[in-house]
Design a protein around this motif. Structure first.
Motif, PDB file in Angstrom:
ATOM      1  N   ARG A 163       0.302   7.403  -0.035  1.00 36.20           N
ATOM      2  CA  ARG A 163      -0.844   8.269  -0.315  1.00 36.20           C
ATOM      3  C   ARG A 163      -2.175   7.647   0.099  1.00 36.20           C
ATOM      4  O   ARG A 163      -3.172   8.348   0.272  1.00 36.20           O
ATOM      5  CB  ARG A 163      -0.872   8.639  -1.796  1.00 36.20           C
ATOM      6  CG  ARG A 163      -1.015   7.446  -2.739  1.00 36.20           C
ATOM      7  CD  ARG A 163      -0.976   7.868  -4.198  1.00 36.20           C
ATOM      8  NE  ARG A 163      -1.040   6.727  -5.103  1.00 36.20           N
ATOM      9  CZ  ARG A 163       0.020   6.071  -5.548  1.00 36.20           C
ATOM     10  NH1 ARG A 163       1.231   6.445  -5.169  1.00 36.20           N
ATOM     11  NH2 ARG A 163      -0.111   5.043  -6.373  1.00 36.20           N
ATOM     12  N   GLU A 164      -2.210   6.310   0.262  1.00 40.47           N
ATOM     13  CA  GLU A 164      -3.450   5.633   0.630  1.00 40.47           C
ATOM     14  C   GLU A 164      -3.551   5.324   2.125  1.00 40.47           C
ATOM     15  O   GLU A 164      -4.556   4.783   2.588  1.00 40.47           O
ATOM     16  CB  GLU A 164      -3.581   4.328  -0.169  1.00 40.47           C
ATOM     17  CG  GLU A 164      -3.683   4.552  -1.667  1.00 40.47           C
ATOM     18  CD  GLU A 164      -3.676   3.255  -2.460  1.00 40.47           C
ATOM     19  OE1 GLU A 164      -4.043   2.205  -1.893  1.00 40.47           O
ATOM     20  OE2 GLU A 164      -3.295   3.283  -3.646  1.00 40.47           O
TER      21      GLU A 164
ATOM     22  N   THR B  97      -8.271   0.705  -1.082  1.00 39.48           N
ATOM     23  CA  THR B  97      -7.952   2.113  -0.838  1.00 39.48           C
ATOM     24  C   THR B  97      -7.462   2.830  -2.092  1.00 39.48           C
ATOM     25  O   THR B  97      -7.107   4.006  -2.042  1.00 39.48           O
ATOM     26  CB  THR B  97      -6.865   2.230   0.250  1.00 39.48           C
ATOM     27  OG1 THR B  97      -5.745   1.396  -0.117  1.00 39.48           O
ATOM     28  CG2 THR B  97      -7.398   1.768   1.605  1.00 39.48           C
ATOM     29  N   GLN B  98      -7.435   2.154  -3.214  1.00 43.95           N
ATOM     30  CA  GLN B  98      -6.836   2.720  -4.433  1.00 43.95           C
ATOM     31  C   GLN B  98      -7.600   3.936  -4.955  1.00 43.95           C
ATOM     32  O   GLN B  98      -7.018   4.843  -5.542  1.00 43.95           O
ATOM     33  CB  GLN B  98      -6.757   1.653  -5.523  1.00 43.95           C
ATOM     34  CG  GLN B  98      -5.899   2.062  -6.705  1.00 43.95           C
ATOM     35  CD  GLN B  98      -5.631   0.922  -7.657  1.00 43.95           C
ATOM     36  OE1 GLN B  98      -6.270  -0.120  -7.612  1.00 43.95           O
ATOM     37  NE2 GLN B  98      -4.665   1.093  -8.537  1.00 43.95           N
TER      38      GLN B  98
ATOM     39  N   PHE C  49      -8.828   6.341  -3.288  1.00 45.53           N
ATOM     40  CA  PHE C  49      -8.923   7.166  -2.083  1.00 45.53           C
ATOM     41  C   PHE C  49      -9.277   8.616  -2.364  1.00 45.53           C
ATOM     42  O   PHE C  49      -9.989   9.256  -1.592  1.00 45.53           O
ATOM     43  CB  PHE C  49      -7.609   7.088  -1.286  1.00 45.53           C
ATOM     44  CG  PHE C  49      -6.466   7.855  -1.889  1.00 45.53           C
ATOM     45  CD1 PHE C  49      -6.138   9.114  -1.423  1.00 45.53           C
ATOM     46  CD2 PHE C  49      -5.720   7.318  -2.927  1.00 45.53           C
ATOM     47  CE1 PHE C  49      -5.087   9.828  -1.975  1.00 45.53           C
ATOM     48  CE2 PHE C  49      -4.672   8.017  -3.491  1.00 45.53           C
ATOM     49  CZ  PHE C  49      -4.346   9.282  -3.018  1.00 45.53           C
ATOM     50  N   LYS C  50      -8.782   9.180  -3.462  1.00 47.61           N
ATOM     51  CA  LYS C  50      -9.099  10.573  -3.762  1.00 47.61           C
ATOM     52  C   LYS C  50     -10.576  10.743  -4.088  1.00 47.61           C
ATOM     53  O   LYS C  50     -11.206  11.735  -3.703  1.00 47.61           O
ATOM     54  CB  LYS C  50      -8.232  11.089  -4.917  1.00 47.61           C
ATOM     55  CG  LYS C  50      -6.820  11.447  -4.494  1.00 47.61           C
ATOM     56  CD  LYS C  50      -6.139  12.330  -5.519  1.00 47.61           C
ATOM     57  CE  LYS C  50      -4.788  12.800  -5.014  1.00 47.61           C
ATOM     58  NZ  LYS C  50      -4.110  13.691  -5.989  1.00 47.61           N
TER      59      LYS C  50
ATOM     60  N   MET D 213      -6.698   6.780   4.267  1.00 46.88           N
ATOM     61  CA  MET D 213      -7.950   6.029   4.137  1.00 46.88           C
ATOM     62  C   MET D 213      -7.838   4.683   4.832  1.00 46.88           C
ATOM     63  O   MET D 213      -8.776   4.224   5.486  1.00 46.88           O
ATOM     64  CB  MET D 213      -8.310   5.837   2.665  1.00 46.88           C
ATOM     65  CG  MET D 213      -9.620   5.065   2.460  1.00 46.88           C
ATOM     66  SD  MET D 213     -10.089   4.947   0.713  1.00 46.88           S
ATOM     67  CE  MET D 213     -11.533   3.863   0.830  1.00 46.88           C
ATOM     68  N   ASP D 214      -6.667   4.070   4.713  1.00 44.70           N
ATOM     69  CA  ASP D 214      -6.459   2.768   5.351  1.00 44.70           C
ATOM     70  C   ASP D 214      -6.573   2.877   6.871  1.00 44.70           C
ATOM     71  O   ASP D 214      -7.224   2.057   7.518  1.00 44.70           O
ATOM     72  CB  ASP D 214      -5.090   2.220   4.956  1.00 44.70           C
ATOM     73  CG  ASP D 214      -4.793   0.871   5.586  1.00 44.70           C
ATOM     74  OD1 ASP D 214      -5.445  -0.115   5.189  1.00 44.70           O
ATOM     75  OD2 ASP D 214      -3.929   0.796   6.473  1.00 44.70           O
TER      76      ASP D 214
ATOM     77  N   ILE E 132       0.834  -1.192   0.000  1.00 52.31           N
ATOM     78  CA  ILE E 132       0.000   0.000   0.000  1.00 52.31           C
ATOM     79  C   ILE E 132       0.878   1.256   0.000  1.00 52.31           C
ATOM     80  O   ILE E 132       1.761   1.405   0.849  1.00 52.31           O
ATOM     81  CB  ILE E 132      -0.972  -0.002   1.205  1.00 52.31           C
ATOM     82  CG1 ILE E 132      -1.903   1.210   1.142  1.00 52.31           C
ATOM     83  CG2 ILE E 132      -0.235  -0.064   2.531  1.00 52.31           C
ATOM     84  CD1 ILE E 132      -3.045   1.147   2.129  1.00 52.31           C
TER      85      ILE E 132
ATOM     86  N   HIS F 229     -12.197  -1.588  -6.871  1.00 54.81           N
ATOM     87  CA  HIS F 229     -10.895  -1.464  -7.528  1.00 54.81           C
ATOM     88  C   HIS F 229     -10.778  -2.429  -8.705  1.00 54.81           C
ATOM     89  O   HIS F 229     -11.614  -3.319  -8.902  1.00 54.81           O
ATOM     90  CB  HIS F 229      -9.758  -1.710  -6.529  1.00 54.81           C
ATOM     91  CG  HIS F 229      -9.710  -3.126  -6.009  1.00 54.81           C
ATOM     92  ND1 HIS F 229      -9.221  -4.186  -6.747  1.00 54.81           N
ATOM     93  CD2 HIS F 229     -10.092  -3.660  -4.816  1.00 54.81           C
ATOM     94  CE1 HIS F 229      -9.285  -5.294  -6.046  1.00 54.81           C
ATOM     95  NE2 HIS F 229      -9.823  -5.019  -4.862  1.00 54.81           N
TER      96      HIS F 229
END
Length: 287
Positions: free
Chosen positions: A52-53, A97-98, A100-101, A56-57, A49, A90
């Motif tokens: 940047r994720e 979490t990919q 996330f944005k 959220m994780d 991971i 995903h």
């Protein structure tokens, strides 16, 4: 010296040692190389991971959910606490979490998000998976965590969302990003990247149909699109090196209530974090 960033319009390459091993199998027998190609096709790569994720994780409530239809368990992410829920799906070798944005933007607009690691992806157990398992996971998640107002899928996740809608998933609106379309085209492209003869693609299709007792073309996105009455926004990059833009255009052409948004220069994954893309998604959802 500035850090080099990956070219978003450059296709991911299959490692040379795999190409060599596939070629060796092909020399031994077509049956052997078909079985090996099937194993490669159904084995995702688990990536660590990225930083940047991590937000959220760390801020998601995570649980394990058993999917009776496939007798496998997956990791579920609950992000946010609103009664208005969105489901994010995903793609192949991706993670819950990919997107996330997109998830963060949905939270800002009053939604909570449910996502998941598909079988053999992310934190979920297993070594192999296939699209039908994505679809069954979506339908079971709806039973346990729904109802959802929105469903958003990327790549194989987009194909899975469309097939889940065909099979009864109930949402007000759906978005598919960089979605594949015709299953045989996907198999053909995979076999081409392995540098095998086109006939192996047909054998691979027959292998899967015999193993799973299904017609592979029944999972093609355009076929699902024809049966969907839900409004669907199709987003695709004109320069996507993994899934050609014609796939998104063809899906859109077969939707009853479809909208199409084509981007340029974002490729297959960078598109997920693009400001204009996210704004388009929010605009589609809210209008």
């Amino acid at each position: 010296m500035p850090k080099k960033t990956p070219n978003p319009t450059k296709s991911l390459k299959i490692p040379f040692f795999i190409i060599v091993s596939v070629k060796l199998c092909a020399l031994i027998s077509r049956k052997l190389v078909t079985a090996y190609a099937a194993k490669l096709f159904t084995t995702p790569i688990k990536h660590k991971i990225p930083k940047r994720e991590l937000k959220m994780d760390s801020e998601s409530l995570q649980n394990t959910l058993h999917i009776p239809a496939i007798d496998k368990s997956i990791t579920i992410y609950e992000y946010g606490k609103s009664e208005k829920k969105a489901l994010l799906v995903h793609g192949w070798s991706g993670r819950g979490t990919q997107l996330f944005k997109i998830a963060d933007s949905l939270l800002e607009d009053g939604y909570s998000v449910v996502s998941f690691d598909a079988p053999a992806h992310g934190k979920s157990a297993g070594k192999s998976s296939i699209m039908s398992e994505f679809i069954e996971s979506i339908l079971e998640i709806e039973k346990q965590y729904g109802p959802f107002e929105i469903a958003i899928g990327h790549s194989l996740g987009g194909m899975s969302v469309l097939n889940a809608l065909k099979n009864g998933l109930q949402v007000k609106r759906a978005v598919v990003i960089g979605s594949g379309d015709v299953v045989q085209d996907i198999l053909d492209d995979f076999i081409s990247k392995l540098r095998l003869k086109p006939e192996i693609s047909v054998r691979l299709r027959d292998y899967f149909e015999k193993k799973y007792q299904v017609k592979m073309d029944d999972f093609s996105a355009y076929k699902a699109a024809k049966k969907i009455e839900t409004p669907v926004l199709v987003i695709h990059d004109k320069n996507d090196p993994e899934v050609p833009a014609k796939a998104g255009i063809h899906i859109h052409d077969n939707l009853q209530k479809g909208s199409l948004f084509l981007t340029e220069g974002l490729g297959h994954r960078k598109i997920l974090g693009n400001h204009d893309v996210i704004n388009k998604i929010i605009e589609f959802i809210l209008n």
